[in-house]
Design an enzyme around this catalytic site. Structure first.
Site, PDB file in Angstrom:
ATOM      1  N   GLY A 172       0.817  -1.213   0.000  1.00 30.28           N
ATOM      2  CA  GLY A 172       0.000   0.000   0.000  1.00 30.28           C
ATOM      3  C   GLY A 172       0.843   1.253   0.000  1.00 30.28           C
ATOM      4  N   PHE A 177      -0.888   6.970   2.706  1.00 25.30           N
ATOM      5  CA  PHE A 177      -0.112   7.783   3.659  1.00 25.30           C
ATOM      6  C   PHE A 177       0.754   6.900   4.568  1.00 25.30           C
ATOM      7  CE2 PHE A 177      -3.773  10.604   2.828  1.00 25.30           C
ATOM      8  CZ  PHE A 177      -3.080  11.722   2.406  1.00 25.30           C
ATOM      9  N   GLU A 182     -18.411  17.675   3.096  1.00 25.12           N
ATOM     10  CA  GLU A 182     -17.577  18.331   2.080  1.00 25.12           C
ATOM     11  C   GLU A 182     -18.163  18.107   0.685  1.00 25.12           C
ATOM     12  OE1 GLU A 182     -13.563  16.881   2.932  1.00 25.12           O
ATOM     13  OE2 GLU A 182     -13.199  18.727   4.063  1.00 25.12           O
TER      14      GLU A 182
HETATM   15  C1  LIG Z   1     -13.075  10.723   0.680  1.00 31.76           C
HETATM   16  C2  LIG Z   1     -12.126  10.750   1.851  1.00 31.76           C
HETATM   17  C3  LIG Z   1     -11.792  11.967   2.450  1.00 31.76           C
HETATM   18  C4  LIG Z   1     -10.907  12.000   3.508  1.00 31.76           C
HETATM   19  N1  LIG Z   1     -10.574  13.209   4.078  1.00 31.76           N
HETATM   20  C5  LIG Z   1      -9.674  13.258   5.064  1.00 31.76           C
HETATM   21  C6  LIG Z   1      -9.242  14.507   5.610  1.00 31.76           C
HETATM   22  O1  LIG Z   1      -9.726  15.562   5.201  1.00 31.76           O
HETATM   23  N2  LIG Z   1      -8.286  14.491   6.582  1.00 31.76           N
HETATM   24  C7  LIG Z   1      -7.746  13.322   7.034  1.00 31.76           C
HETATM   25  O2  LIG Z   1      -6.847  13.350   7.894  1.00 31.76           O
HETATM   26  N3  LIG Z   1      -8.116  12.141   6.546  1.00 31.76           N
HETATM   27  C8  LIG Z   1      -9.067  12.078   5.578  1.00 31.76           C
HETATM   28  N4  LIG Z   1      -9.449  10.874   5.078  1.00 31.76           N
HETATM   29  C9  LIG Z   1      -8.879   9.646   5.649  1.00 31.76           C
HETATM   30  C10 LIG Z   1      -7.502   9.397   5.093  1.00 31.76           C
HETATM   31  O3  LIG Z   1      -7.479   9.591   3.713  1.00 31.76           O
HETATM   32  C11 LIG Z   1      -7.102   7.975   5.473  1.00 31.76           C
HETATM   33  O4  LIG Z   1      -7.123   7.875   6.867  1.00 31.76           O
HETATM   34  C12 LIG Z   1      -5.716   7.642   4.949  1.00 31.76           C
HETATM   35  O5  LIG Z   1      -5.679   7.726   3.552  1.00 31.76           O
HETATM   36  C13 LIG Z   1      -5.323   6.248   5.387  1.00 31.76           C
HETATM   37  O6  LIG Z   1      -4.055   5.961   4.892  1.00 31.76           O
HETATM   38  P1  LIG Z   1      -3.594   4.475   4.651  1.00 31.76           P
HETATM   39  O7  LIG Z   1      -2.187   4.528   4.223  1.00 31.76           O
HETATM   40  O8  LIG Z   1      -3.968   3.644   5.812  1.00 31.76           O
HETATM   41  O9  LIG Z   1      -4.543   3.976   3.472  1.00 31.76           O
HETATM   42  P2  LIG Z   1      -4.779   4.572   2.020  1.00 31.76           P
HETATM   43  O10 LIG Z   1      -4.381   5.982   1.926  1.00 31.76           O
HETATM   44  O11 LIG Z   1      -6.187   4.198   1.697  1.00 31.76           O
HETATM   45  O12 LIG Z   1      -3.791   3.722   1.115  1.00 31.76           O
HETATM   46  C14 LIG Z   1      -3.962   2.347   0.920  1.00 31.76           C
HETATM   47  C15 LIG Z   1      -3.190   1.941  -0.320  1.00 31.76           C
HETATM   48  O13 LIG Z   1      -3.194   0.541  -0.396  1.00 31.76           O
HETATM   49  C16 LIG Z   1      -3.425   0.133  -1.734  1.00 31.76           C
HETATM   50  N5  LIG Z   1      -4.012  -1.207  -1.675  1.00 31.76           N
HETATM   51  C17 LIG Z   1      -5.142  -1.568  -1.053  1.00 31.76           C
HETATM   52  N6  LIG Z   1      -5.328  -2.892  -1.162  1.00 31.76           N
HETATM   53  C18 LIG Z   1      -4.288  -3.377  -1.868  1.00 31.76           C
HETATM   54  C19 LIG Z   1      -3.925  -4.680  -2.293  1.00 31.76           C
HETATM   55  N7  LIG Z   1      -4.665  -5.745  -2.007  1.00 31.76           N
HETATM   56  N8  LIG Z   1      -2.794  -4.818  -3.013  1.00 31.76           N
HETATM   57  C20 LIG Z   1      -2.018  -3.747  -3.313  1.00 31.76           C
HETATM   58  N9  LIG Z   1      -2.332  -2.484  -2.911  1.00 31.76           N
HETATM   59  C21 LIG Z   1      -3.438  -2.296  -2.193  1.00 31.76           C
HETATM   60  C22 LIG Z   1      -4.379   1.192  -2.261  1.00 31.76           C
HETATM   61  O14 LIG Z   1      -4.338   1.260  -3.678  1.00 31.76           O
HETATM   62  C23 LIG Z   1      -3.843   2.448  -1.611  1.00 31.76           C
HETATM   63  O15 LIG Z   1      -2.875   3.101  -2.398  1.00 31.76           O
HETATM   64  C24 LIG Z   1     -10.349  10.810   4.006  1.00 31.76           C
HETATM   65  C25 LIG Z   1     -10.679   9.589   3.408  1.00 31.76           C
HETATM   66  C26 LIG Z   1     -11.558   9.561   2.335  1.00 31.76           C
HETATM   67  C27 LIG Z   1     -11.900   8.252   1.700  1.00 31.76           C
END
Ligand SMILES: Cc1cc2nc3c(=O)[nH]c(=O)nc-3n(C[C@H](O)[C@H](O)[C@H](O)COP(=O)(O)OP(=O)(O)OC[C@H]3O[C@@H](n4cnc5c(N)ncnc54)[C@H](O)[C@@H]3O)c2cc1C
Length: 427
Positions: A11, A14, A170
């Site tokens: 992934g 962030f 939003e």
């Molecule tokens: C519409 C929306 C608005 C948001 N607004 C805010 C905000 O204003 N402020 C804030 O702080 N947070 C916000 N968030 C929350 C924030 O975006 C998430 O908490 C954050 O992105 C989580 O990060 P992460 O790395 O855990 O997952 P993600 O950012 O979701 O990244 C996961 C990655 O894993 C990859 N992936 C998933 N499954 C697989 C697989 N099986 N094989 C290979 N790759 C895979 C995906 O493609 C993705 O790139 C928002 C979320 C959404 C959906």
């Protein structure tokens, strides 16, 4: 020469980026795998869906992000299995990848809570493709109603959003700006004033996690922007042209946006470890998996806690947890003991439409109105990955502010590509 320890990060959100960047000067080989070749800046997806930004503005190519970090190799692929005892991950249509340390950062996915029809008919907003599909649907429904105004009575211009949290609010604010300030100039014959934006939520409040003065402000602002609030209403069924509520009432709509909840990525279920609310993996204080110290989970997939308190699924939590895990791997290699994760709370914010936002600081002070909106713009611009994306986003925001125009008001249907598809024998 002894092979360097292999760190596999699943992934490039962030959390994954935070971990990979933290390992820059650590003697390990990192394989960063994602199903997309870009990082998605989820907080701005609603701006893509509402034509404020181009899809490319909120996606940054992962390879270019690690151009100068030679210990990171990127692999495009979807992970479909984890061999926990064998220390390997299985990407779809690719050979297994062995790891010494595994960092799971797959994020979250939509949770429809088994609502009948939601998976088939609702529009989620978690990926760039989700945002582009929603934009297509919104613009296409206006085009359809322009051709046949009878469709308005059938609910073609009723846009329902499930969820009164930050994403729902939003999106609703941005739709209201689009429908009532911009599209009337585009559609000369269409009665665009008949468009409706409706937020449905089981709870009684908008932005329920924010302080009371901000909740009151957000509610008033939304109502002023002609967003209809239907609070304390549960959705029991979604159909192609309606949404049914627990009360039995049916609202006609062709477009229902689901911002009503998330669950951990299904990869969390493959570990066979205890899971908490929303399927998030339960973790040790250093964010490793209790029975498997070589596996870490960061961001939305894990029950990330600081000082014993489970944290919300936020970009800053994901980024800091990823960085923490990068540091823990370095410590393990140096023979040092693990450390518990400590979150630095920077507060949170949400927009309610053009010129209006709410900000809650960690010391519980609050800000709302235009000043909060400019603070929101500045923070999100700074957090976007890549200078090119920042400049393009700033340009698009500036253009919209000056002209009330929105650059990305185009319908790109995947079917447009068919004529260009490679014949099967060549591809
Ligand atoms: C519409 C929306 C608005 C948001 N607004 C805010 C905000 O204003 N402020 C804030 O702080 N947070 C916000 N968030 C929350 C924030 O975006 C998430 O908490 C954050 O992105 C989580 O990060 P992460 O790395 O855990 O997952 P993600 O950012 O979701 O990244 C996961 C990655 O894993 C990859 N992936 C998933 N499954 C697989 C697989 N099986 N094989 C290979 N790759 C895979 C995906 O493609 C993705 O790139 C928002 C979320 C959404 C959906």
């Amino acid at each position: 020469m002894r092979k360097r320890p292999q760190v596999v990060i699943v992934g490039a959100g962030f959390g994954g980026l935070g971990a990979a960047e933290q390992l820059a000067h650590v003697p390990v080989e990192v394989t960063l795998i994602d199903r997309h070749n870009y990082h998605t800046f989820q907080p701005l997806l609603y701006q893509v869906a509402t034509s404020l930004l181009n899809a490319e503005d909120v996606g940054a190519p992962v390879r270019s992000m690690f151009r100068h970090q030679e210990n990171v190799s990127f692999r495009l692929g979807t992970v479909t299995g984890i061999d926990v005892p064998g220390h390997k991950i299985r990407p779809e249509d690719d050979k297994e990848i062995a790891y010494d340390y595994l960092v799971l950062a797959g994020g979250a996915t939509v949770n429809y809570f088994n609502t009948p029809g939601a998976a088939e008919h609702a529009f989620p907003l978690y990926t760039l493709m989700n945002a582009v599909k929603l934009r297509n649907r919104i613009l296409e429904r206006f085009e359809a109603a322009d051709r046949d105004p009878e469709l308005i009575k059938e609910g073609a211009l009723n846009f329902v959003i499930v969820g009164a949290g930050p994403t729902g609010v939003e999106t609703a604010g941005a739709l209201s700006d689009l429908f009532f300030n911009l599209l009337p100039h585009d559609f000369h014959q269409l009665a665009t004033e008949n468009a409706r934006v409706i937020i449905l939520d089981m709870g009684k409040e908008v932005l329920a996690t924010f302080r009371e003065n901000l909740r009151v402000y957000a509610k008033e602002e939304l109502e002023e922007r002609r967003v209809e609030l239907r609070l304390g209403e549960a959705v029991t069924e979604v159909g192609p042209t309606f949404v049914r509520l627990k009360s039995g009432e049916e609202i006609k709509t062709h477009t229902l946006v689901w911002a009503g909840g998330v669950r951990a990525n299904p990869l969390a279920d493959m570990l066979g470890q205890p899971q908490g609310r929303g399927g998030r993996v339960k973790l040790s204080p250093d964010l490793s998996v209790p029975d498997h110290p070589e596996i870490f989970v960061v961001g939305d997939m894990g029950e990330v806690a600081s000082d014993g308190k489970v944290l919300p699924q936020l970009g800053s939590v994901a980024m800091q947890s990823g960085e923490h895990v990068g540091r823990q791997i370095a410590r393990r290699l140096g023979g040092e003991p693990g450390q518990p994760f400590k979150y630095w709370d920077k507060g949170f914010m949400a927009t309610i439409g053009r010129g209006s936002a709410v900000v809650e600081f960690p010391n519980k002070r609050t800000l709302h109105g235009p000043l909060a909106y400019f603070a929101w713009l500045g923070v999100h611009l700074a957090l976007l990955s890549g200078m090119r994306n920042r400049i393009e986003t700033l340009w698009n925001w500036g253009w919209t502010a000056l002209t009330h125009d929105r650059a990305a008001r185009i319908i790109i249907e995947p079917k447009d590509d068919e004529s260009q598809a490679f014949p099967k024998s060549v591809a």
